[in-house]
Design an enzyme around this catalytic site. Structure first.
Site, PDB file in Angstrom:
ATOM      1  N   SER A   6      11.528 -28.592  -6.948  1.00  0.00           N
ATOM      2  CA  SER A   6      12.013 -29.974  -7.222  1.00  0.00           C
ATOM      3  C   SER A   6      11.472 -30.735  -5.988  1.00  0.00           C
ATOM      4  CB  SER A   6      13.514 -30.086  -7.113  1.00  0.00           C
ATOM      5  OG  SER A   6      14.224 -31.424  -6.900  1.00  0.00           O
ATOM      6  N   HIS A  38       9.152 -30.221 -10.815  1.00  0.00           N
ATOM      7  CA  HIS A  38      10.260 -30.722 -11.148  1.00  0.00           C
ATOM      8  C   HIS A  38      10.540 -32.240 -10.557  1.00  0.00           C
ATOM      9  CE1 HIS A  38      14.250 -30.678 -13.159  1.00  0.00           C
ATOM     10  NE2 HIS A  38      14.857 -31.274 -11.850  1.00  0.00           N
ATOM     11  N   ASP A  93      12.861 -35.408 -10.010  1.00  0.00           N
ATOM     12  CA  ASP A  93      14.302 -36.053 -10.336  1.00  0.00           C
ATOM     13  C   ASP A  93      14.267 -37.456 -10.147  1.00  0.00           C
ATOM     14  OD1 ASP A  93      15.942 -33.519 -10.528  1.00  0.00           O
ATOM     15  OD2 ASP A  93      15.252 -33.096  -8.425  1.00  0.00           O
ATOM     16  N   MET A 118      16.664 -40.713 -10.111  1.00  0.00           N
ATOM     17  CA  MET A 118      18.090 -40.996  -9.793  1.00  0.00           C
ATOM     18  C   MET A 118      17.976 -42.584  -9.716  1.00  0.00           C
ATOM     19  SD  MET A 118      19.244 -38.234  -7.401  1.00  0.00           S
ATOM     20  CE  MET A 118      18.950 -36.532  -7.493  1.00  0.00           C
ATOM     21  N   HIS A 128      13.178 -35.073 -14.943  1.00  0.00           N
ATOM     22  CA  HIS A 128      14.601 -34.827 -15.064  1.00  0.00           C
ATOM     23  C   HIS A 128      15.276 -36.241 -14.890  1.00  0.00           C
ATOM     24  CE1 HIS A 128      18.735 -33.078 -13.329  1.00  0.00           C
ATOM     25  NE2 HIS A 128      18.973 -33.858 -14.433  1.00  0.00           N
ATOM     26  N   MET A 139      18.130 -38.932 -14.329  1.00  0.00           N
ATOM     27  CA  MET A 139      19.334 -39.150 -14.248  1.00  0.00           C
ATOM     28  C   MET A 139      19.775 -40.604 -14.098  1.00  0.00           C
ATOM     29  SD  MET A 139      19.933 -35.961 -11.486  1.00  0.00           S
ATOM     30  CE  MET A 139      18.041 -35.947 -11.222  1.00  0.00           C
ATOM     31  N   MET A 175      23.004 -27.802 -15.675  1.00  0.00           N
ATOM     32  CA  MET A 175      23.193 -28.303 -14.105  1.00  0.00           C
ATOM     33  C   MET A 175      24.209 -27.211 -13.442  1.00  0.00           C
ATOM     34  SD  MET A 175      21.289 -30.821 -13.512  1.00  0.00           S
ATOM     35  CE  MET A 175      21.794 -31.017 -11.769  1.00  0.00           C
ATOM     36  N   ASP A 209      19.540 -25.715 -12.683  1.00  0.00           N
ATOM     37  CA  ASP A 209      18.809 -26.652 -11.765  1.00  0.00           C
ATOM     38  C   ASP A 209      20.231 -26.822 -10.776  1.00  0.00           C
ATOM     39  OD1 ASP A 209      18.147 -28.826 -10.030  1.00  0.00           O
ATOM     40  OD2 ASP A 209      17.662 -30.020 -11.762  1.00  0.00           O
TER      41      ASP A 209
HETATM   42  C1  DX5 Z   1      20.003 -32.630  -8.406  1.00  0.00           C
HETATM   43  C2  DX5 Z   1      18.670 -32.566  -8.827  1.00  0.00           C
HETATM   44  C3  DX5 Z   1      18.008 -31.069  -8.451  1.00  0.00           C
HETATM   45  C4  DX5 Z   1      17.968 -30.814  -6.782  1.00  0.00           C
HETATM   46  C5  DX5 Z   1      18.027 -29.257  -6.764  1.00  0.00           C
HETATM   47  O1  DX5 Z   1      20.513 -33.655  -9.027  1.00  0.00           O
HETATM   48  O2  DX5 Z   1      18.688 -32.446 -10.209  1.00  0.00           O
HETATM   49  O3  DX5 Z   1      16.820 -30.986  -9.126  1.00  0.00           O
HETATM   50  O4  DX5 Z   1      16.853 -31.328  -6.362  1.00  0.00           O
HETATM   51  O5  DX5 Z   1      18.033 -29.215  -5.379  1.00  0.00           O
HETATM   52  P1  DX5 Z   1      18.484 -27.836  -4.734  1.00  0.00           P
HETATM   53  O6  DX5 Z   1      17.650 -26.894  -5.024  1.00  0.00           O
HETATM   54  O7  DX5 Z   1      18.436 -27.996  -3.357  1.00  0.00           O
HETATM   55  O8  DX5 Z   1      20.036 -27.679  -5.150  1.00  0.00           O
HETATM   56 ZN    ZN Z   2      16.748 -32.001 -11.330  1.00  0.00          ZN
END
Ligand code: DX5
Ligand code: ZN
Length: 234
Positions: free
Chosen positions: A10, A35, A37, A39, A68, A70, A139, A177
């Site tokens: 990620s 990956h 992310d 947000m 991903h 969010m 998750m 994840d």
């Molecule tokens: C959290 C993200 C994850 C996160 C994982 O909302 O979706 O992808 O980056 O990070 P680690 O592996 O540090 O938990």
């Molecule tokens: Zn993620």
């Protein structure tokens, strides 16, 4: 059957000032996916990166970009991420008014579609859509931040989802994840996951190749032990 284990670093824990180099470095170190992310400070209490950054890393990403989302609402961003080079787009059902429509929208762009289930989201949200999905992401932390601890209650949920997927007869990836590390990857894969996201476990130590190989070895051991015992990860 032995499933391939995929490791998806990620970027959330990467050095954002050197993102292209980070992408190249984790791919050289063995990453199977990147990956990504996204947000929005609305669906989750954090703000990260959007389609422009996805497009910017695209030339460096010689493996699929696993987006991903969010964000809420979600639909308007889907064509933008498809255009920006996403190979997989996953979203949370709580962030879409019409889950089936959002899945169709992703697929209409020739992108693989994934649904993401939060720790408290039941597997029943998959009841009428599993046959249209390429991936289900469980998750194992509440979404919003890297570096949180793995929620152990995810393990039986992975086992149940593995049974659902096997019963469907389709090749749906089971991704996990949040809080994935060398020391729990074995149990996560034994429960039936085949795709492991790891942010802090890959980027925070500096030795990317060692971290990715460590998680992969641990996961493969989990898969083998499950196979030997006829368990869900077999
Ligand atoms: C959290 C993200 C994850 C996160 C994982 O909302 O979706 O992808 O980056 O990070 P680690 O592996 O540090 O938990
Ligand atoms: Zn993620």
């Amino acid at each position: 059957m032995t499933r391939a284990i995929r490791i998806a670093p990620s970027l959330l824990s990467a050095d954002f000032a050197r993102l292209g180099e980070e992408v190249t470095a984790v791919i050289e170190a063995g990453a199977d996916l990147i990956h990504f992310d996204v947000m929005d400070n609305h669906y989750v209490p954090n703000l990260t990166i959007g389609p422009l950054v996805c497009q910017a890393i695209r030339p460096h990403a010689t493996v699929p970009i696993d987006v991903h989302l969010m964000v809420k609402p979600v639909d308007a961003l889907i064509p933008m991420f498809a255009q920006a080079g996403a190979a997989i787009i996953s979203f949370h059902p709580e962030a879409s008014e019409h889950v089936d429509r959002t899945i169709q929208l992703i697929r209409s762009h020739g992108v693989k579609a994934g649904l993401v289930l939060n720790p408290a989201t039941p597997l029943s949200v998959l009841d009428h859509v599993l046959d249209q999905l390429d991936l289900v992401l469980l998750m194992s932390v509440n979404p919003g931040f890297g570096g949180q601890s793995f929620i152990e209650g995810t393990l039986p949920k992975i086992e149940s989802l593995r049974r659902l997927i096997d019963r469907s007869g389709r090749d749906v990836w089971l991704e996990v994840d949040g809080g994935v590390k060398v020391d729990n990857a074995q149990r996560i894969a034994a429960a039936g996951a085949d795709t492991l996201v790891a942010g802090s476990a890959v980027f925070n130590g500096g030795a990317y190749r060692q971290a990715i190989a460590g998680i992969r070895d641990s996961a493969q051991r989990g898969q083998q032990s499950s196979k030997a015992l006829g368990g869900p990860g077999a």
